[in-house]
Scaffold this motif. Structure first.
Motif, mmCIF file in Angstrom:
data_model
loop_
_atom_site.group_PDB
_atom_site.id
_atom_site.type_symbol
_atom_site.label_atom_id
_atom_site.label_comp_id
_atom_site.label_asym_id
_atom_site.label_seq_id
_atom_site.Cartn_x
_atom_site.Cartn_y
_atom_site.Cartn_z
ATOM 1 N N MET A 1 0.862 -1.181 0.000
ATOM 2 C CA MET A 1 0.000 0.000 0.000
ATOM 3 C C MET A 1 0.902 1.236 0.000
ATOM 4 O O MET A 1 1.903 1.301 0.666
ATOM 5 N N GLN A 2 0.449 2.258 -0.736
ATOM 6 C CA GLN A 2 1.233 3.477 -0.778
ATOM 7 C C GLN A 2 0.986 4.219 0.529
ATOM 8 O O GLN A 2 -0.087 4.719 0.781
ATOM 9 N N SER A 3 1.987 4.165 1.416
ATOM 10 C CA SER A 3 1.778 4.928 2.642
ATOM 11 C C SER A 3 2.412 6.286 2.407
ATOM 12 O O SER A 3 3.408 6.418 1.728
ATOM 13 N N GLN A 4 1.781 7.293 2.970
ATOM 14 C CA GLN A 4 2.290 8.643 2.737
ATOM 15 C C GLN A 4 3.401 8.891 3.738
ATOM 16 O O GLN A 4 3.142 9.123 4.899
ATOM 17 N N ALA A 5 4.624 8.803 3.251
ATOM 18 C CA ALA A 5 5.747 9.039 4.172
ATOM 19 C C ALA A 5 5.835 10.539 4.423
ATOM 20 O O ALA A 5 5.888 11.324 3.504
ATOM 21 N N LEU A 225 -7.288 2.795 -8.969
ATOM 22 C CA LEU A 225 -7.254 3.065 -7.525
ATOM 23 C C LEU A 225 -6.278 2.120 -6.828
ATOM 24 O O LEU A 225 -5.515 2.535 -5.945
ATOM 25 N N HIS A 226 -6.291 0.854 -7.231
ATOM 26 C CA HIS A 226 -5.343 -0.103 -6.631
ATOM 27 C C HIS A 226 -3.913 0.380 -6.874
ATOM 28 O O HIS A 226 -3.088 0.437 -5.948
ATOM 29 N N ALA A 227 -3.630 0.818 -8.109
ATOM 30 C CA ALA A 227 -2.268 1.273 -8.451
ATOM 31 C C ALA A 227 -1.896 2.514 -7.656
ATOM 32 O O ALA A 227 -0.806 2.622 -7.084
ATOM 33 N N VAL A 228 -2.826 3.457 -7.574
ATOM 34 C CA VAL A 228 -2.510 4.755 -6.938
ATOM 35 C C VAL A 228 -2.449 4.636 -5.419
ATOM 36 O O VAL A 228 -1.545 5.140 -4.775
ATOM 37 N N ASP A 232 2.940 0.202 -4.377
ATOM 38 C CA ASP A 232 4.172 1.008 -4.300
ATOM 39 C C ASP A 232 5.053 0.825 -5.521
ATOM 40 O O ASP A 232 5.963 1.612 -5.768
ATOM 41 N N THR A 233 4.812 -0.232 -6.308
ATOM 42 C CA THR A 233 5.657 -0.455 -7.489
ATOM 43 C C THR A 233 5.126 0.338 -8.694
ATOM 44 O O THR A 233 5.809 0.467 -9.701
ATOM 45 N N ALA A 236 4.403 6.932 -10.909
ATOM 46 C CA ALA A 236 3.569 8.149 -10.941
ATOM 47 C C ALA A 236 3.461 8.712 -12.350
ATOM 48 O O ALA A 236 2.465 9.349 -12.704
ATOM 49 N N ASN A 237 4.447 8.455 -13.188
ATOM 50 C CA ASN A 237 4.337 8.952 -14.569
ATOM 51 C C ASN A 237 3.236 8.216 -15.332
ATOM 52 O O ASN A 237 2.628 8.741 -16.255
ATOM 53 N N ARG A 238 2.984 6.997 -14.892
ATOM 54 C CA ARG A 238 1.918 6.187 -15.518
ATOM 55 C C ARG A 238 0.591 6.409 -14.794
ATOM 56 O O ARG A 238 -0.454 6.374 -15.407
ATOM 57 N N TYR A 239 0.686 6.623 -13.469
ATOM 58 C CA TYR A 239 -0.523 6.846 -12.652
ATOM 59 C C TYR A 239 -0.356 8.173 -11.898
ATOM 60 O O TYR A 239 0.042 8.182 -10.721
#
Ligand code: 6PG
Length: 274
Positions: A1-5, A225-228, A232-233, A236-239
């Protein structure tokens, strides 16, 4: 999961912060929930403005309808609200594809919002000449209203965003130069679908907001949404939605069950079902 560091001031260590995800049954409930959050966020002293940047697309229509309904319209001191736009298509303000038109028809007119409270992205000429002059004008407008000059950043109280099925947000589209803008607040951009020429807030401007709310509904948003939100892999240029990581503000995801259907168990544990 993308955690906001986030940089925690005291220790200097990066403190992971999980995204705040709220899942509701359908887009009607989504509008109800975000309307209540809008009303709570907009509460404040009459002498200070509440500055909100509206999202484009179709998802916010129901939200605007809720805010203009008898259930909500008396619960906000509308005279202190300044309305901006996070992006716009370069079409006339009465064009069916205009984000301004959607808000004007469903929110501004029903509530009698004064023209002096509405800051439209005036980029209709963008179809014939580059939209860059309009982007510079809009940034000047924002900086003048917020009384903030570069290198400082205007801080919106609330920014509403949608997410495209390709992972774009505002008019920050995959693989475009707008994604890499670090100093300007508003730039011209191009869309691979629909109206080509656009204006958009840049990621740094969005990330300085006090509160950012993504609204997404429908199963077609599930993969993005899953990607964003949790992959974590993913790049951002794609999503481009992955670029949205507030510096000090809150990031909230309001999703219907269909849009949230590809989120993993960990993320779902963060959800408050309403
Ligand atoms: C725009 C938007 C865009 C929108 C998403 C989702 O001008 O199109 O601002 O980022 O929010 O494409 O659009 P829907 O709400 O129509 O799915």
């Amino acid at each position: 999961m993308q955690s906001q560091a986030v940089e925690s001031r005291s220790e200097g260590a990066l403190v992971a912060r999980v995204p705040e995800v709220c899942v509701v049954d359908d887009d009607g409930k989504l509008a109800d929930e975000v309307a209540e959050l809008f009303i709570r966020s907009a509460a404040g002293p009459p002498e200070s403005p509440f500055r909100v940047a509206l999202s484009g697309g179709s998802t916010p229509r129901k939200l605007y309808g809720r805010l203009a309904s008898p259930k909500c319209d008396k619960r906000v001191k509308w005279s202190r609200v300044e309305f901006y736009f996070g992006d716009e298509r370069c079409v006339p303000p009465d064009h069916v594809d205009s984000n301004f038109k959607v808000a004007n028809d469903t929110l501004f007119r029903p509530l009698g919002i004064k023209a002096t409270q509405i800051f439209r992205m005036e980029c209709e000429a963008g179809q014939s000449d580059p939209a860059e002059p309009a982007a510079h004008r809009y940034e000047e407008t924002i900086r003048r209203q917020f009384k903030v000059a570069p290198p400082a950043w205007p801080r919106f109280d609330l920014i509403l965003l949608g997410l495209g099925d390709d992972g774009h947000t505002a008019s920050l589209f995959p693989g475009t130069s707008a994604l890499h803008e670090k100093t300007r607040a508003v730039v011209a951009s191009t869309s691979p679908r629909g109206v080509r020429h656009r204006l958009t807030f840049t990621a740094p401007l969005i990330n300085h907001a006090r509160c950012i709310i993504f609204m997404a509904a429908g199963v077609d948003k599930a993969q993005a949404l899953h990607a964003v939100v949790e992959d974590d892999t993913a790049d951002a240029n794609r999503y481009p939605g992955k670029l949205i990581q507030p510096i000090e503000g809150r990031l909230l995801w309001y999703l219907d069950r269909a849009a949230a259907s590809s989120l993993g168990a960990t993320t779902r544990r963060e959800m408050r079902r309403t």
